[in-house]
Design an enzyme around this catalytic site. Structure first.
Site, PDB file in Angstrom:
ATOM      1  N   GLY A 448       0.577  -1.233   0.053  1.00 29.06           N
ATOM      2  CA  GLY A 448       0.004  -0.102  -0.137  1.00 29.06           C
ATOM      3  C   GLY A 448       0.860   1.568   0.046  1.00 29.06           C
ATOM      4  CD  GLU A 500      -1.416   2.918   2.569  1.00 28.75           C
ATOM      5  OE1 GLU A 500      -1.032   3.403   3.400  1.00 28.75           O
ATOM      6  OE2 GLU A 500      -1.559   1.877   2.081  1.00 28.75           O
ATOM      7  CD  GLU A 621      -2.139  -4.187  18.938  1.00 31.45           C
ATOM      8  OE1 GLU A 621      -1.349  -4.092  17.957  1.00 31.45           O
ATOM      9  OE2 GLU A 621      -2.266  -3.155  19.461  1.00 31.45           O
ATOM     10  CG  HIS A 710      10.077  -4.871   9.611  1.00 30.73           C
ATOM     11  ND1 HIS A 710       9.527  -5.793   8.842  1.00 30.73           N
ATOM     12  CD2 HIS A 710       9.240  -4.271  10.155  1.00 30.73           C
ATOM     13  CE1 HIS A 710       8.414  -5.873   8.992  1.00 30.73           C
ATOM     14  NE2 HIS A 710       7.883  -4.948   9.835  1.00 30.73           N
TER      15      HIS A 710
HETATM   16  N1  GLN Z   1      -1.543  -0.480   3.771  1.00 26.23           N
HETATM   17  C1  GLN Z   1      -0.586  -0.355   4.869  1.00 26.23           C
HETATM   18  C2  GLN Z   1       0.674   0.263   4.373  1.00 26.23           C
HETATM   19  O1  GLN Z   1       1.314  -0.200   3.247  1.00 26.23           O
HETATM   20  C3  GLN Z   1      -0.307  -1.337   5.760  1.00 26.23           C
HETATM   21  C4  GLN Z   1       0.631  -1.134   6.858  1.00 26.23           C
HETATM   22  C5  GLN Z   1       0.394  -2.038   8.049  1.00 26.23           C
HETATM   23  O2  GLN Z   1       0.192  -3.259   8.155  1.00 26.23           O
HETATM   24  N2  GLN Z   1       0.971  -1.687   9.129  1.00 26.23           N
HETATM   25  O3  GLN Z   1       1.314   1.098   5.067  1.00 26.23           O
END
Ligand code: GLN
Ligand code: ZN
Length: 772
Positions: A448, A500, A621, A710
């Protein structure tokens, strides 16, 4: 023997009300300040906290003020103090044999060949701790004097504070086996070895002037750890027999928040040679009386340490009075957990609606509540009648305020029928989607977000400050979208995203556009290390006044012949990463959010979007700590996702994304989400999760991440290909997608472009194998 105070809190936010600690620590990491400068900023922050708590009414010398500072994480602090850092950090000991700040930060963040400790969620919160690694090679020895130094520092300033440490059972129960240990190695079996160091630690605290120490043992409430209730209780029995018998020690308060203490642990601790016991009466109920309690202080956690509501003070006082019936030597009032999970002070939110503000309590207001209730315990209910009434009046005001209950929203959730949670038959869906979408085998996509560059952040800030107008900001975002679409064309990715760029945060973005939410200015809560989040406040019935994402999706789709995914955050994640209302079941709130998303999906479809992703990274979570509560949770959480997505046409492909890899824990729930395609994290374990997916017979499409986003490291073609090949070998290849582990917002463009190029190349290689 000094008495225990009538009221206390189990811990206080340590990041500073303006995130001073974040800034100081990050400046130090960046080489802009020395260790000494950092230490003196931290000492000032601790001093300010003690003074603040005394001003709010806690006693300066009666041990009611907790000494709960941490530079990074309270579990890491124990790994350091016990000398239990993994072998790879042992060479970081200083000349005197102890671990200093350097070692602590290296273990937290990793440097060069020193891979950091793993990070995971602290119980059912959004706080992350650093997982201790324990093996046969771990040698425990007192390796830091920090806890004692802080007690002494407080004493020098005229305070007698109560140091807060993670207790031995919880420390070991949260640990994982080190690389040197076998996979069936159980860290809890090292209890005997760790206890002598705790004894030494307690003696050092006593010598520094502590009258009381708090040992946090939330493991004793959890059924989500790899140990049974009885094993944990037996460990607690042994641990507190030894610590209780220590000659030179402060008096011991054992604190077990976050849920109900297990029955076994409760009777063990009531009988143990300790002086006080704190339990959570907001998420647990009053246990039956137990023998041994008559010589102990019971700290009744009636002030909720995890929500931001002022709540029902009279009901809290009722609970205290009921707790007195258990026969403890003394009942004191406490918070249910540390206040580290809430922001500092409602007074810092001047822009919030005044009426809403009057219903809220952040950490400082919770302290005031504890002080009031403590006064009631000492002087009687009459003495605090006015405070109780004021809280009751605020509660009534809240219940009747416009927006808290909206008839139209309630009518809609009340009329939901089973069919609203059911999508069309899966076989038909697959057939219609295959015909409508025209995707290749092993479609490539991303999760995304694309990198959130400095330019994007600056433009957003400028827009928020009014320095650029709506039209200019809109134009900036459109350019950004068109750049990201071009890049994906160039990379030959199959299913595109708009990137995004317009989102500050995947929850706050929606909270700002939905009715029923408010956003804070300074409401930061530590997430991990120097990172904090600013959860929105979900205070009223949720509805969607206008489409939230359609114009971005529509614009992105207009730029491509390929499919652009619509991108939404799911109801469970929106709830998990906000402060939610406490006046109705979460299930009801979740369905309201689900319906708002359902309308958004319909609008996206009408705008021509044929693939829509609804992210649920927080599904795992919120899983309750108690086994008995888990089925009901999974039922409503999965239900709210289905409600959001079940209105979609058969030909619309619904995706979901889950961040973590403990796929097996909630595999049935993930299957039940009934999403057409699920992307998950897999790269760090080189695709180990693929075996779980195969074994479960997962029937839907699945994209095990082939690139660990990450890290800034660029994974090679071979590396990504190996994971993808593993998936294709284990699963029907028609189900497999090729994608990274998670969104790319924290990555830079250089590594993103290279890594995606490799991803596409790897996919083409695997495809060639399939057609041959
Ligand atoms: N769509 C979100 C992104 O790509 C998903 C982020 C997530 O899962 N924490 O940033
Ligand atoms: Zn993710």
């Amino acid at each position: 023997m000094t008495a225990f105070p009538a009221g206390t809190i189990l811990g206080y936010p340590r990041i500073g009300r303006r995130r001073e600690l974040k800034r100081a620590v990050e400046a130090h990491w960046a080489g802009k300040s020395s260790a000494d400068e950092l230490e003196s900023t931290a000492a000032e922050l601790r001093a300010a906290t003690r003074r603040r708590l005394a001003d709010l009414g806690l006693g300066r010398t009666d041990s009611s003020i907790p000494e709960s500072f941490s530079y990074y994480d309270q579990v890491l602090d124990l790994s350091v103090a016990l000398g239990a850092l993994p072998t790879r950090f042992q060479n970081l000991r200083g000349a005197d044999g102890s671990f200093g700040l350097d070692a602590l930060f290296t273990a937290a963040r990793g440097v060069g060949e020193h891979a950091p400790l793993e990070m995971t969620k602290w119980f059912d919160t959004n706080y992350h701790y650093l997982v201790p690694e324990i093996g046969p090679e771990t040698a425990f020895s007192l390796s830091s004097g920090r806890f004692a130094q802080q007690v002494a520092e407080a004493r020098a300033d005229g305070f007698t504070t109560r140091p807060v440490l993670v207790g031995p059972v919880t420390f070991l129960a949260l640990a994982k086996a080190s690389d040197e240990a076998g996979s069936d190695y159980r860290p809890l079996d090292r209890l005997e070895d760790v206890l002598p160091v705790y004894v030494e630690l307690l003696a050092s605290l006593r010598a520094a002037g502590a009258d009381w120490v708090q040992l946090d043992e939330p493991a004793l409430v959890s059924q989500s750890l790899p140990y049974a209730d009885a094993e944990l209780a037996a460990a607690a029995e042994r641990a507190y027999a030894v610590l209780g018998a220590a000659a030179d020690r402060p008096q011991i308060l054992v604190a077990a928040g976050y849920a109900q203490l297990s029955a076994q642990a409760w009777s063990v601790l009531a009988a143990a040679p300790i002086e006080a016991l704190a339990i959570d009466l907001t998420r647990g109920s009053l246990p039956a009386s137990a023998s041994g309690l008559d010589s102990k202080v019971l700290v009744a956690g009636v002030v909720d340490g995890r929500n931001i509501w002022r709540g029902d003070l009279a009901a809290a006082f009722d609970k205290l009075e009921a707790a007195r019936g258990l026969g403890a030597a003394q009942v004191s009032v406490g918070t249910s957990t540390s206040l580290q999970h809430v922001p500092h002070d409602v007074a810092d939110e001047a822009q919030l609606d005044e009426r809403l503000r009057s219903w809220l309590a952040f950490a400082d207001q919770k302290v005031e509540q504890v002080v009031v209730l403590a006064r009631g315990l000492v002087d009687g209910r009459e003495a605090i009648a006015a405070d109780l009434e004021a809280a009751t009046a605020a509660l009534a005001d809240r219940a009747a305020a416009p927006g808290v209950r909206v008839d139209a929203v309630r009518a809609r959730t009340a009329s939901l029928a089973a069919a609203d949670f059911e999508r069309g038959n899966e076989e038909e869906r697959v057939a219609e989607q295959t015909a409508a979408l025209g995707l290749p085998v092993l479609p490539t996509t991303t999760i995304g977000s694309f990198p959130q560059t400095g330019d994007i952040r600056r433009a957003r800030a400028a827009h928020a400050k009014g320095e650029i107008d709506d039209a200019a900001y809109e134009g900036f975002l459109r350019e950004e979208i068109s750049r990201v679409i071009d890049l994906q064309h160039d990379l030959d990715i199959d299913v595109l995203v708009h990137g995004e760029a317009e989102r500050n945060d995947m929850v706050q973005y929606f909270a700002e556009l939905l009715d029923g939410f408010a956003v804070t200015q300074n409401g930061w809560v530590q997430s991990y290390g120097s990172r904090a989040t600013r959860p929105s406040i979900l205070w009223g019935d949720v509805s969607r006044p206008a489409p939230m994402t359609v114009r971005w999706a529509e614009y992105a789709q207009s730029l491509s012949q390929k499919h652009v995914k619509g991108m939404l955050t799911g109801p469970v994640t929106i709830l998990a990463w906000s402060f939610v209302r406490d006046d109705q079941p979460l299930a009801e709130t979740a369905n309201q959010v689900g319906l708002a998303l359902r309308d958004e999906i319909a609008d996206l479809e009408n705008a021509g979007i044929q693939i829509i992703q609804v992210d649920e990274p927080a599904l795992r979570e919120l899983l309750p700590l108690k086994a008995d509560d888990q089925a009901a949770y999974l039922d409503w959480s999965v239900g709210s996702f289905r409600l959001a997505t079940a209105g979609a046409r058969n030909a619309t492909q619904i995706h979901t994304h889950l961040c973590y890899s403990e796929f097996s824990v909630v595999i049935d729930a993930i299957t039940a989400l009934d999403a057409d395609v699920t992307s998950i994290e897999a790269a760090r374990s080189r695709g180990d999760v693929i075996d779980d997916i195969r074994d479960s017979g997962f029937p839907h499409g699945v994209g095990p991440g082939v690139w660990d986003i990450h890290s800034p490291r660029v994974p090679s073609v071979d590396e990504q290909q190996a994971i993808l090949q593993r998936a294709v070998d284990a699963l029907p290849h028609q189900l497999v997608w090729a994608n990274p582990d998670c969104g790319l917002k924290t990555r830079g463009y250089d590594e993103t472009v290279e890594s995606l190029r490799n991803l596409v190349a790897a996919t083409k290689n695997v495809r060639a194998g399939i057609s041959a």
